[in-house]
Design a protein around this motif. Structure first.
Motif, PDB file in Angstrom:
ATOM      1  N   SER A  45      -2.283   9.682  -6.055  1.00 36.95           N
ATOM      2  CA  SER A  45      -3.071   9.171  -4.930  1.00 36.95           C
ATOM      3  C   SER A  45      -3.578  10.292  -4.033  1.00 36.95           C
TER       4      SER A  45
ATOM      5  N   ASP B  52      -7.518  11.940  -3.917  1.00 43.95           N
ATOM      6  CA  ASP B  52      -8.249  11.539  -2.709  1.00 43.95           C
ATOM      7  C   ASP B  52      -8.330  10.033  -2.510  1.00 43.95           C
ATOM      8  N   LYS B  53      -7.275   9.309  -2.907  1.00 49.32           N
ATOM      9  CA  LYS B  53      -7.251   7.867  -2.691  1.00 49.32           C
ATOM     10  C   LYS B  53      -6.822   7.575  -1.261  1.00 49.32           C
ATOM     11  N   ASP B  54      -7.322   6.497  -0.714  1.00 47.45           N
ATOM     12  CA  ASP B  54      -6.956   6.065   0.630  1.00 47.45           C
ATOM     13  C   ASP B  54      -5.561   5.442   0.573  1.00 47.45           C
ATOM     14  N   LEU B  55      -4.606   6.060   1.247  1.00 50.11           N
ATOM     15  CA  LEU B  55      -3.216   5.609   1.187  1.00 50.11           C
ATOM     16  C   LEU B  55      -2.997   4.234   1.808  1.00 50.11           C
ATOM     17  N   LYS B  56      -3.907   3.805   2.681  1.00 53.33           N
ATOM     18  CA  LYS B  56      -3.749   2.509   3.334  1.00 53.33           C
ATOM     19  C   LYS B  56      -4.365   1.374   2.526  1.00 53.33           C
ATOM     20  N   THR B  57      -5.203   1.711   1.549  1.00 53.34           N
ATOM     21  CA  THR B  57      -5.814   0.650   0.737  1.00 53.34           C
ATOM     22  C   THR B  57      -5.388   0.699  -0.729  1.00 53.34           C
ATOM     23  N   THR B  58      -4.867   1.836  -1.176  1.00 55.40           N
ATOM     24  CA  THR B  58      -4.403   1.943  -2.559  1.00 55.40           C
ATOM     25  C   THR B  58      -3.083   1.193  -2.695  1.00 55.40           C
TER      26      THR B  58
ATOM     27  N   ASN C   2       0.829  -1.212   0.000  1.00 51.79           N
ATOM     28  CA  ASN C   2       0.000   0.000   0.000  1.00 51.79           C
ATOM     29  C   ASN C   2       0.863   1.262   0.000  1.00 51.79           C
TER      30      ASN C   2
ATOM     31  N   SER D 110       0.777   3.995   1.742  1.00 58.72           N
ATOM     32  CA  SER D 110       1.234   4.467   3.049  1.00 58.72           C
ATOM     33  C   SER D 110       2.560   3.807   3.426  1.00 58.72           C
TER      34      SER D 110
END
Length: 148
Positions: free
Chosen positions: A57, A61-67, A19, A21
């Motif tokens: 990302s 506005d992508k979720d850094l923990k799920t992208t 991911n 993050s």
């Protein structure tokens, strides 16, 4: 001069499922701005830069923990070999406007060559040569082709 005489041989790589993050934390911890993405056979399949993280990302506005890396990485990576001549690789970097180029052997990452590596070796590479490479990479009229 050969790439192997100038490159950094210690490279942090990630998997396509890593991911964003985790990748950002890896970059911060190791003070790096580019990470090769390798498959389960350790073959390079892409690269991610700090700029990719921001533009592909965070800005979207992508979720850094799920992208995942596979969602934002640059594919079709320009690479070189450790036995390539520096002047040939500088030309490749200039032509493709890239600041960092993974060094591969049998499609597996063995190092990375950066503009910083070239700058640290100006005596061997040639100051004018390095300056021309930097100018060519940065002279993109505001439209970068790649950023790794």
């Amino acid at each position: 001069m050969k790439v192997k005489d100038c490159m950094c041989g210690e490279v942090c790589c990630v998997k396509p499922e890593t991911n964003i993050s985790e990748i950002a934390k890896l970059m911060e911890k190791n003070h790096i701005g580019c990470v090769p993405v390798c498959d389960n056979k350790d073959c390079i399949v892409g690269v991610i830069t700090d700029r990719d993280i921001i533009l592909r990302s965070v800005a979207c506005d992508k979720d850094l923990k799920t992208t995942k890396a596979s969602e934002i990485m640059t594919c079709n990576v320009c690479t070189c070999n450790e036995n390539d001549e520096i002047c040939d690789v500088e030309h490749k970097m200039s032509k493709n406007q890239i600041r960092r180029i993974p060094v591969v052997e049998n499609n597996k990452v063995v190092g990375i060559l950066t503009l910083g590596d070239l700058a640290q070796n100006t005596q061997e590479v040639g100051e004018k040569h390095v300056c021309n490479t930097i100018e060519n990479i940065c002279n993109c009229g505001g439209q970068a082709k790649n950023d790794y």
